[in-house]
Scaffold this motif. Structure first.
Motif, short mmCIF file in Angstrom:
data_model
loop_
_atom_site.label_atom_id
_atom_site.label_comp_id
_atom_site.label_asym_id
_atom_site.label_seq_id
_atom_site.Cartn_x
_atom_site.Cartn_y
_atom_site.Cartn_z
N TYR A 179 23.42 2.96 -3.97
CA TYR A 179 22.18 2.48 -4.57
C TYR A 179 21.51 1.47 -3.65
N MET A 180 22.32 0.72 -2.91
CA MET A 180 21.78 -0.23 -1.94
C MET A 180 20.98 0.52 -0.88
N SER A 181 21.49 1.65 -0.41
CA SER A 181 20.78 2.46 0.58
C SER A 181 19.44 2.93 0.02
N ARG A 182 19.47 3.33 -1.24
CA ARG A 182 18.24 3.80 -1.89
C ARG A 182 17.21 2.68 -1.99
N LEU A 183 17.66 1.48 -2.36
CA LEU A 183 16.74 0.34 -2.48
C LEU A 183 16.10 0.03 -1.13
N ARG A 184 16.90 0.09 -0.07
CA ARG A 184 16.36 -0.22 1.25
C ARG A 184 15.34 0.84 1.68
N ARG A 185 15.64 2.10 1.39
CA ARG A 185 14.69 3.17 1.74
C ARG A 185 13.38 2.97 0.97
N GLU A 186 13.49 2.62 -0.30
CA GLU A 186 12.29 2.42 -1.12
C GLU A 186 11.48 1.24 -0.60
N ALA A 187 12.19 0.16 -0.21
CA ALA A 187 11.50 -1.03 0.30
C ALA A 187 10.79 -0.72 1.61
N GLU A 188 11.47 0.05 2.49
CA GLU A 188 10.86 0.42 3.77
C GLU A 188 9.64 1.32 3.57
N ALA A 189 9.74 2.24 2.60
CA ALA A 189 8.61 3.12 2.31
C ALA A 189 7.43 2.33 1.76
N ALA A 190 7.72 1.36 0.90
CA ALA A 190 6.65 0.54 0.33
C ALA A 190 5.98 -0.31 1.40
N GLU A 191 6.78 -0.86 2.33
CA GLU A 191 6.22 -1.65 3.43
C GLU A 191 5.36 -0.79 4.34
N ALA A 192 5.82 0.44 4.60
CA ALA A 192 5.05 1.34 5.45
C ALA A 192 3.73 1.71 4.79
N ALA A 193 3.77 1.96 3.48
CA ALA A 193 2.55 2.31 2.75
C ALA A 193 1.57 1.13 2.73
N GLU A 194 2.10 -0.07 2.59
CA GLU A 194 1.26 -1.26 2.57
C GLU A 194 0.61 -1.48 3.93
N GLY A 195 1.40 -1.22 5.00
CA GLY A 195 0.86 -1.35 6.36
C GLY A 195 -0.25 -0.36 6.62
N ALA A 196 -0.06 0.88 6.13
CA ALA A 196 -1.08 1.91 6.33
C ALA A 196 -2.36 1.57 5.57
N THR A 197 -2.21 0.96 4.39
CA THR A 197 -3.37 0.57 3.59
C THR A 197 -4.18 -0.52 4.31
N ARG A 198 -3.48 -1.47 4.92
CA ARG A 198 -4.17 -2.55 5.63
C ARG A 198 -4.94 -2.01 6.84
N GLU A 199 -4.36 -1.00 7.50
CA GLU A 199 -5.03 -0.42 8.67
C GLU A 199 -6.28 0.35 8.26
#
Length: 199
Positions: A179-199
């Motif tokens: 579940y820890m792996s899943r949380l990290r993947r979700e957090a990384e995906a959310a950060e990537a999506a947020e970065g794309a939105t800012r660009e």
């Protein structure tokens, strides 16, 4: 000094006093500094490296309580106090990375504290900080989601995630490594999506 709210002068005085009873030590990753089931008699001050404290629950599952980093004493205070009467420690302390530091005999530390007011104040501040951390952790475990607990871990221990195992962090959060792996993947995906939105 900032963490436990003591002055530089007090910290220097305390360091000089404790240096008279300090013994250098080295521990490899995975080596136990304190075993559950054995009376605790030593304080471990970390010059470098990370240690972890925890216990085994009734089902034999390892539960992590906290991490200790450079400049901290890796100590389970309640075990040291009960160890004065020969009672076995409940918690263990284990090296999460290679550690270099100093050990201090608890009985000798107590004798020094009785003689010096600056040590009494320092130990009181350290104990108060430990109580506050435990209270916050109890709240986090009982009232927050796993995602929120992970965010709180990252805030309390900045930079530590890259230095220790995912299994240790999962144990601290009360979740499985999967579940820890899943949380990290979700957090990384959310950060990537947020970065794309800012660009």
């Amino acid at each position: 000094m900032k963490r436990i709210n003591v002055s530089e002068e007090s910290y220097t005085n305390v360091t000089n006093l404790l240096a008279t009873i300090a013994e250098p030590f080295h521990a490899r990753k995975g080596e136990f500094l304190q075993h559950a089931g054995v009376p605790a008699t030593q304080v471990h001050w970390l010059a470098s490296g990370v240690a972890r404290s925890g216990f085994f629950n009734r089902d034999g599952v390892e539960m992590t309580l906290r991490f200790f980093r450079e400049g901290e004493s890796a100590t389970t205070l309640t075990d040291l106090i009960t160890g004065e009467s020969g009672q076995a420690a409940v918690q263990f302390l284990v090296a999460e990375t290679t550690i270099h530091g100093f050990t201090l005999d608890w009985a000798q530390s107590c004798a020094l504290r009785a003689q010096h007011e600056v040590l009494q104040h320092y130990h009181l501040q350290a104990a108060m900080h430990g109580l506050q951390s435990l209270a916050q952790r109890a709240y986090s475990n009982g009232e927050t989601s796993a995602q929120e607990r992970l965010a709180a871990f990252r805030e309390e221990y900045p930079g530590l995630e890259a230095r220790i195992s995912q299994r240790a962090i999962a144990s601290y959060l009360g979740i499985t490594p999967q579940y820890m792996s899943r949380l990290r993947r979700e957090a990384e995906a959310a950060e990537a999506a947020e970065g794309a939105t800012r660009e």
